[in-house]
Every structure is written in structure tokens, then in C-alpha cells.
Design an enzyme around this catalytic site. Sequence first.
Site, short mmCIF file in Angstrom:
data_model
loop_
_atom_site.label_atom_id
_atom_site.label_comp_id
_atom_site.label_asym_id
_atom_site.label_seq_id
_atom_site.Cartn_x
_atom_site.Cartn_y
_atom_site.Cartn_z
N SER A 123 8.26 -2.67 9.02
CA SER A 123 6.94 -2.92 8.43
C SER A 123 5.87 -2.82 9.48
CB SER A 123 6.91 -4.31 7.80
OG SER A 123 7.40 -5.27 8.67
N HIS A 144 9.85 1.35 2.91
CA HIS A 144 9.31 0.01 3.11
C HIS A 144 9.34 -0.77 1.80
CE1 HIS A 144 5.73 -2.73 4.18
NE2 HIS A 144 6.83 -3.24 4.66
N GLU A 156 7.18 1.89 -0.25
CA GLU A 156 6.43 2.93 0.46
C GLU A 156 7.44 3.83 1.16
OE1 GLU A 156 2.22 0.78 1.56
OE2 GLU A 156 3.97 0.13 2.66
N ASN A 194 0.30 -3.14 3.61
CA ASN A 194 0.10 -4.10 4.71
C ASN A 194 -1.26 -3.90 5.38
OD1 ASN A 194 2.53 -5.31 4.29
ND2 ASN A 194 3.56 -4.47 6.08
#
Length: 527
Positions: A123, A144, A156, A194
Site C-alpha cells: 500500500s 491493492h 486497485e 490512499n
Amino acid sequence: MSSEGSFSRVGVVGLGTMGAGIAEVLARGGLAVVGVEVNREALERGRGHLERSTGRAVKRGRLTADAQREILDRVALTTDFADLGDCDLVIEAVPERLDLKRKVFAELDKVCREDAVLATNTSSLSVTDIAVTTGRPSKIVGVHFFNPAPVMKLVEVIATVLTEPDAVARVAALVRGLGKTPVTIGDRAGFVANRLLFGYLNQAAGMLESGHATRDDIDTAMTAGAGLPMGPFTLMDLIGLDTCLEVLEAIYAESRDRRHAASPVLRELVTAGLLGRKTGRGFYSYEKAGSDASGSGAAAAEEPPVVGIVGVGPLADALAALCDRAGASVRDSAADLAGCDLVIEAAEDTEAARALLSAAAQAAKPDAVLAVTSVGGSVIEQAMATGRPADVVGVHLPDPAGTLAEIAATVATGPGVADRAAGLLGRLGLTAVRCRDRAGFIVDALRFPYLNDAAAMLGAGYADADSIDAAMTLGCGYPTGPIADLDRLGLDRAVTVLRALHAETREPALAPVPLLVEHVTAGSPLR
Ligand code: 3HC
């Protein structure tokens, strides 16, 4: 062979919370899974994660005991990397240390078939940094997942400049086949979700640090006022504060935006080993069952207050409707204000507000609370103009049809006045949270910078509107995505709030991005 279903045996290296969650998702999707851990002890912990998570589904009647057994039987657990030799895809989910990940990938390179795709669930690290140390950079992708992996629908899929398109297409097809939505993105720190989430989370931590508002009030504001599934502190505790710190450091290293420089309170908690739910304490304590969140809550049912509403316009109408629902009597003429417990100014512009407030301050009884809705300008400016600033608080309803009221006490607000305001608003059925007199109160101060970041992503071609909205709705459980939010809340409102935040802080990243200003000028929505 079509991309769909082109993987049948998938390895997962590392069976911590994320790895075990990913293994569960794959096994639920009917795939044979090989789960690898470093030693027997870690392997047993991984088995425990899998059994608990699927057991919880059985208890809730979402899975039969037979189906649970089938899922668990599909996962072969081992400490021997050589057992990954038959896999067509291996997903690495070990702790976020580049040296460790590179070691794992060197091992995978040795034991896996030449045509196997190798994926990292990182991440915060660069997928390219991992890819270049392997002998097969064209077969390295990022996948992800979001916490909790069995629940969150977004994955992702990260393609580096070296990844072959077929590997990306096959992984995206696998994700779709597992009932999740893939969003394909280049190798940028924080990817999409994120990158947007952590600026907001860090800003919330900064609000706590500066004493702008309490942990509980910030969490309550973002759930009750912005409709998020969890407040920022509850969410950081779920993610793990060590992970939060790692992600922020990675994003800061790329963005050099000081809003991504981790808030000291986060670093302090991590240094103290208070990492959130997984260690029993982070921003909250989990020693007893659940979190110790107390929230502000609405006040117990009491006599509705007598409310004066001065001003005309949509906010005045919304307040009158609110009072009506709560059974409170409303006075709207200056002559009647003397009997009011609470006088709320709801004018449409600052000048009108000032004139109405001055008149109301003279007419209202001495123990009445005067609430300014602060249309432009700060609460203290309006409070000083009343001649009785000790009785004045700012009140903001982030959603006039919702149930949250934010109360800002200024440096001149008298002792107990904000408490009285909270009690009165509670009697109108509102949940009250407190903060200091700063632009945007809590909700707008947190949501508009995040929305500005999303508009910046769109304007820079970093990701398209559908990917950005999917990232936040499917990855983080937001009721709507940021691009849709901007159109819903109004681009002109976004620009006004951002300009106020920028004027107050002079933080360059808070200035509305050109795409927003351009659409406001054109009078057109983003979509
Ligand atoms: N494992 C498996 N299933 C879980 C779970 C877990 N840890 N937690 C919840 N669930 C399931 C429950 O079984 C339940 O499903 P069911 O009704 O079918 O049985 C469902 O999720 C809802 O759970 P609850 O009713 O207990 O709880 P909530 O309604 O409060 O929902 C939540 C919990 C889904 C976690 C919701 O609060 C949410 O969406 N929160 C936001 C989470 C988020 O933002 N995640 C992303 C973080 S960022 C990230 O992971 C990226 C990384 O790089 C840092």
C-alpha cells in the site's frame, strides 16, 4: 485463452490480516490457494484468521458450515516456498519493508514458473522498485486490496511502465471474477484511494493535535455530518497506525505536500506501540468489547426550546422546518425575540447578518444564546458586532436536512455558553459537536480539501472520474464518490469554502484547483 479465469492456482505469501483476507476471497471464488508463512507459529495465526473470518460468516447465517469447510479445504498452508511452483499467480502480502519484499520476490523468482504473474499487495512501496530487482519485471503487478478484504469491493491493479498489458488484463479479470471491481492505475504513491484518504486522515489527526476538536466530536462529525461509515480515528485504528504512518511517509516522499507529513500524534502512538485495534489500543482503547467511543449524542428528550430565526432564505427555511419537526415554537420578528432561548441568525450575506445580529442582541433576553451561521467571515467578527460576544457561538449545519450541528466557541464565548447551545440544539433533535472558530468548522474543513485533491487528480489526468469515485465508494465505503460529491454540494460552494480555508491558513494546496474555478466560471458540472 481468454483473460477470464486464466488463473486457477494462486499463492499468497504472508497471512496477516490482509494476506488471510485475500486468501479467503480467492478461496471463496473457487480457486485453489497456497498460503505461505515464515514459520509454523505464523502459519497457525494465519489459519486462525481464516477460521475466525469464515466462522463469523457462518454465525451470521451467510455461509453454511459445509461451504466454510470447502473454502478452508481449498487453502493449502505451508512454510515451504517450493510449494508455490505450480501457481500461475502469487500475491505477496508481507510487512511493508522494501528489503523484505525484495527478498520474497527473489525467492518467488526462483521457485515460480516462468510464466507466473507475481503481484504485491503493497500500500505504500513502489511496485517498480520491487519489479526491477526480479528477473521478470514484465510480470510484476500491484494488487491493492482494502481492509477488511472480504468486505471492501475495490481492488486497485497497479501497472508499472515495465508490466506487460496482458498480465494487467488477466489480474483485472480475476478481480472481476471474484466479485470485486478493479481500478487500473499507474505506479504512484498512494495510488488513487490512499492518496485521497490519507491527506484527510492526517488532517483529522492535526485537528486533534491542535485542539480544534476532540477525537469523538471529529468522528461523530464525519459519520453524522458527511455520512461516512467510520470516523477518521476509528478508521485509522482499523487500518493500523503503523500502516497509516508508512502510507503517509510514502505519499509525502512523492508529493512533498506538508499535509502528508505525518501528524506528531500519529508518530507518538506508533512509537508507544499503540497501533490500533490489533494491539488493543490506538486512538481508542479496545480492552473492553468494542471501542470506547462515546460520541456527543443527541440530548435526552426535553421540552423543545423557543427559537428565534432571523433572516430569510433556504437556511432560515430549513431551520424553521427543523424546529417544526421538533415541536419547538419559532419567533421570527424582532419584537418577539425577548422570549427566545436561542436566536439563530440565518441571513444570506455577511452584511445582512451583522445588521440582524445587532438588532437581535438588543432584543434577546440576557441568558439567550445567540448563534451565528457565519456566512463568510469568522464567528468572532460577527460576535464582536453584536456588542455581547460572550453569548455568541457559531452554528453550522453541514447538511441542513441532516442531524448534525457543529458549534464553534470563540475566544470571547462565555463559560458554559457552548454547552447551553449544545443542549438547546439537542432538544431540536440535532447531534451537536464542538470546535474552535476556524473556517469550515469540522466537516467542511475536512471534506473540501479532500474534494479539491480529487479535482486535482482529475485535472492532472492522474485518474478518470469513474475510477476516482469507485476508489472511494468501493474501497472506503463512502456513500458517494468525490467527483459526484462536488457536483452535488455545488462547485461554487467548494470554491468559496476552499478560498476561506486558504485565506486562513495560506496553505497552497487548499487554494481551489483551476479545474474547479474553470467549471464555476463556465457554470457547468464536472460530469
Ligand atoms: N472481516 C470480514 N468481514 C467483516 C469484517 C472483517 N474484519 N468486518 C465486517 N465484516 C462484514 C460483516 O460480516 C458484515 O457482513 P454481513 O452483514 O454480511 O455479515 C459486514 O461486513 C458489515 O459489518 P458490520 O455490520 O459488523 O459493520 P459495519 O456495518 O459497521 O461495517 C465496515 C463495517 C464494512 C468495515 C464499514 O464500517 C466500512 O466500510 N468502513 C470503512 C472501511 C475502509 O475505509 N476501509 C479501507 C481502509 S484503507 C485500506 O485498507 C488501504 C490500506 O492500504 C491502508
